[in-house]
Design a protein around this motif. Structure first.
Motif, PDB file in Angstrom:
ATOM      1  N   LEU A   1       0.818  -1.219   0.000  1.00 57.77           N
ATOM      2  CA  LEU A   1       0.000   0.000   0.000  1.00 57.77           C
ATOM      3  C   LEU A   1       0.852   1.269   0.000  1.00 57.77           C
ATOM      4  O   LEU A   1       0.363   2.360  -0.291  1.00 57.77           O
ATOM      5  CB  LEU A   1      -0.929   0.012   1.223  1.00 57.77           C
ATOM      6  CG  LEU A   1      -2.176  -0.868   1.140  1.00 57.77           C
ATOM      7  CD1 LEU A   1      -2.873  -0.949   2.484  1.00 57.77           C
ATOM      8  CD2 LEU A   1      -3.134  -0.324   0.086  1.00 57.77           C
ATOM      9  N   ILE A   2       2.134   1.117   0.319  1.00 56.31           N
ATOM     10  CA  ILE A   2       3.047   2.263   0.380  1.00 56.31           C
ATOM     11  C   ILE A   2       3.087   3.008  -0.956  1.00 56.31           C
ATOM     12  O   ILE A   2       3.262   4.221  -1.011  1.00 56.31           O
ATOM     13  CB  ILE A   2       4.486   1.806   0.786  1.00 56.31           C
ATOM     14  CG1 ILE A   2       5.382   2.999   1.135  1.00 56.31           C
ATOM     15  CG2 ILE A   2       5.135   0.942  -0.280  1.00 56.31           C
ATOM     16  CD1 ILE A   2       5.049   3.663   2.447  1.00 56.31           C
ATOM     17  N   LYS A   3       2.871   2.246  -2.043  1.00 55.94           N
ATOM     18  CA  LYS A   3       2.889   2.821  -3.375  1.00 55.94           C
ATOM     19  C   LYS A   3       1.799   3.891  -3.490  1.00 55.94           C
ATOM     20  O   LYS A   3       2.056   5.015  -3.934  1.00 55.94           O
ATOM     21  CB  LYS A   3       2.650   1.690  -4.383  1.00 55.94           C
ATOM     22  CG  LYS A   3       2.803   2.055  -5.813  1.00 55.94           C
ATOM     23  CD  LYS A   3       2.915   0.790  -6.669  1.00 55.94           C
ATOM     24  CE  LYS A   3       2.721   1.118  -8.120  1.00 55.94           C
ATOM     25  NZ  LYS A   3       1.419   0.631  -8.628  1.00 55.94           N
ATOM     26  N   ASP A   4       0.588   3.530  -3.074  1.00 55.12           N
ATOM     27  CA  ASP A   4      -0.522   4.481  -3.144  1.00 55.12           C
ATOM     28  C   ASP A   4      -0.355   5.599  -2.123  1.00 55.12           C
ATOM     29  O   ASP A   4      -0.696   6.748  -2.371  1.00 55.12           O
ATOM     30  CB  ASP A   4      -1.849   3.762  -2.909  1.00 55.12           C
ATOM     31  CG  ASP A   4      -2.107   2.715  -3.974  1.00 55.12           C
ATOM     32  OD1 ASP A   4      -1.747   2.968  -5.139  1.00 55.12           O
ATOM     33  OD2 ASP A   4      -2.624   1.636  -3.643  1.00 55.12           O
ATOM     34  N   LEU A   5       0.179   5.228  -0.961  1.00 58.40           N
ATOM     35  CA  LEU A   5       0.374   6.216   0.098  1.00 58.40           C
ATOM     36  C   LEU A   5       1.369   7.300  -0.340  1.00 58.40           C
ATOM     37  O   LEU A   5       1.084   8.502  -0.263  1.00 58.40           O
ATOM     38  CB  LEU A   5       0.865   5.504   1.356  1.00 58.40           C
ATOM     39  CG  LEU A   5       0.985   6.314   2.640  1.00 58.40           C
ATOM     40  CD1 LEU A   5       0.745   5.412   3.845  1.00 58.40           C
ATOM     41  CD2 LEU A   5       2.326   6.997   2.792  1.00 58.40           C
ATOM     42  N   ASP A   6       2.544   6.867  -0.808  1.00 58.55           N
ATOM     43  CA  ASP A   6       3.556   7.832  -1.241  1.00 58.55           C
ATOM     44  C   ASP A   6       3.052   8.676  -2.413  1.00 58.55           C
ATOM     45  O   ASP A   6       3.350   9.861  -2.509  1.00 58.55           O
ATOM     46  CB  ASP A   6       4.863   7.120  -1.614  1.00 58.55           C
ATOM     47  CG  ASP A   6       5.729   6.825  -0.383  1.00 58.55           C
ATOM     48  OD1 ASP A   6       5.375   7.282   0.723  1.00 58.55           O
ATOM     49  OD2 ASP A   6       6.744   6.114  -0.519  1.00 58.55           O
ATOM     50  N   HIS A   7       2.284   8.049  -3.285  1.00 60.06           N
ATOM     51  CA  HIS A   7       1.747   8.793  -4.421  1.00 60.06           C
ATOM     52  C   HIS A   7       0.753   9.851  -3.955  1.00 60.06           C
ATOM     53  O   HIS A   7       0.751  10.988  -4.433  1.00 60.06           O
ATOM     54  CB  HIS A   7       1.083   7.845  -5.433  1.00 60.06           C
ATOM     55  CG  HIS A   7       0.625   8.528  -6.667  1.00 60.06           C
ATOM     56  ND1 HIS A   7      -0.702   8.656  -6.997  1.00 60.06           N
ATOM     57  CD2 HIS A   7       1.319   9.163  -7.645  1.00 60.06           C
ATOM     58  CE1 HIS A   7      -0.801   9.339  -8.121  1.00 60.06           C
ATOM     59  NE2 HIS A   7       0.402   9.651  -8.535  1.00 60.06           N
ATOM     60  N   TYR A   8      -0.080   9.469  -2.996  1.00 60.70           N
ATOM     61  CA  TYR A   8      -1.043  10.413  -2.430  1.00 60.70           C
ATOM     62  C   TYR A   8      -0.331  11.609  -1.802  1.00 60.70           C
ATOM     63  O   TYR A   8      -0.686  12.773  -2.045  1.00 60.70           O
ATOM     64  CB  TYR A   8      -1.905   9.701  -1.373  1.00 60.70           C
ATOM     65  CG  TYR A   8      -2.865  10.609  -0.671  1.00 60.70           C
ATOM     66  CD1 TYR A   8      -4.132  10.860  -1.188  1.00 60.70           C
ATOM     67  CD2 TYR A   8      -2.488  11.262   0.509  1.00 60.70           C
ATOM     68  CE1 TYR A   8      -5.005  11.717  -0.548  1.00 60.70           C
ATOM     69  CE2 TYR A   8      -3.354  12.124   1.152  1.00 60.70           C
ATOM     70  CZ  TYR A   8      -4.607  12.354   0.619  1.00 60.70           C
ATOM     71  OH  TYR A   8      -5.460  13.212   1.253  1.00 60.70           O
TER      72      TYR A   8
END
Ligand code: C2E
Ligand code: CA
Ligand code: CA
Ligand code: CA
Length: 275
Positions: free
Chosen positions: A85-92
């Motif tokens: 989920l870090i992918k979406d988190l960092d992108h956000y």
């Protein structure tokens, strides 16, 4: 003994079940948090201690949980890493922070450089550069204002690939800062080959400055290293006036920490910039 062994086994497995269950719940909640904008981006000023001017801000994520209130990142970043989920988190965080920065710039304020924490797993993804370019275009944020903070441990997991990706960032004009410097197993030989621009002295070395001789020695060594490799140096976790004084004497001017400001929500950061 056999009986006991079985009980032990049951005890551990039910304990493990509990942990697994808790994790699964939290993963579901975190997924929802990203989708429903429960994540907030806070900003902590980075200050040039020589004239107390603002150099930039570090974006730090918080989770505004409906029941638990404000959850600090250390409580959910590891799970985000584990579950991808870090992918979406960092992108956000990247989208939010860049658009806040542009908003401040358009208000005539000068937030300076934006430092984003970047998980190395994000950087290694094939679509990372595409998404970065897209976000830059969509927000209108200029790459010359951007720094990524990457921890040395993450970089050392795969030095060769890291060098390749970091070089690509560097060629785009993005600055790279090594976060938590001194805490990991970084090899100085690699440091020379990395396209690195800044070193960030970890707050664990700053905490007991200037009274702990070992911490002073480590801090001085990192500053000397940065000077000889012509890297910028920044100290984090600076809380005391004595620490600022010591760092200034040793040649470290850029300072981040509660002494100047805690991480601030957007509204308070706007007020800070207006002062
Ligand atoms: P970090 O990158 O090392 O960030 C510095 C941490 O030190 C922040 O904790 C900050 O609030 C805290 N800090 C700042 N000044 C002081 C001080 O004077 N004294 C003390 N004791 N602490 C200070 P925070 O915000 O809880 O973040 C913890 C970690 O979570 C960060 O450590 C970073 O590794 C990670 N993180 C935060 N936001 C993001 C994000 O958007 N993406 C990723 N991948 N990681 C993030
Ligand atoms: Ca950081
Ligand atoms: Ca750090
Ligand atoms: Ca850290």
């Amino acid at each position: 003994a056999k009986e006991e062994g079985r009980n032990n086994y049951q005890f551990y497995s039910s304990k493990m079940m509990n942990i697994a269950l808790k994790k699964a719940t939290m993963e579901k909640e975190l997924r929802r948090a990203i989708e429903e904008n429960e994540l907030l981006v806070y900003y902590q000023p980075q200050i040039d201690a020589r004239n107390r001017s603002l150099v930039g801000v570090e974006a730090l994520v918080r989770w505004d949980h409906p029941e638990k209130g404000l959850v600090p990142p250390d409580a959910f970043i590891p799970l985000a890493e584990e579950t991808g989920l870090i992918k979406d988190l960092d992108h956000y965080v990247m989208c939010q922070a860049m658009s806040d920065m542009v908003e401040w710039q358009q208000m005539g304020l000068a937030p300076g450089i934006l430092s984003l924490n970047l998980s190395i797993s994000q950087l290694m993804k094939n679509d990372f550069f595409f998404k970065l370019q897209k976000t830059l275009l969509e927000t209108g944020f200029k790459v010359k204002w951007l720094t990524f903070e990457i921890t040395e441990n993450q970089v050392m997991l795969n030095p060769k690939r890291s060098i390749k990706k970091l070089t690509m960032l560097n060629q785009m004009g993005v600055k790279i800062s090594i976060d938590d410097f001194g805490t990991g197993y970084s090899s100085l030989a690699y440091l020379k080959r990395f396209p690195v621009d800044k070193l960030k002295i970890d707050k664990s070395f700053i905490h007991d400055l200037p009274y702990n001789a070992e911490d002073c020695a480590i801090t001085n060594a990192v500053i000397a290293l940065a000077e000889s490799l012509q890297l910028e140096i920044i100290a984090e976790g600076v809380e005391q006036r004595d620490q600022v004084r010591y760092l200034l004497e040793q040649g470290c001017y850029i300072i981040q920490g509660y002494h100047y400001s805690r991480p601030l929500p957007k509204k308070e950061m706007t007020e800070y910039l207006q002062r």
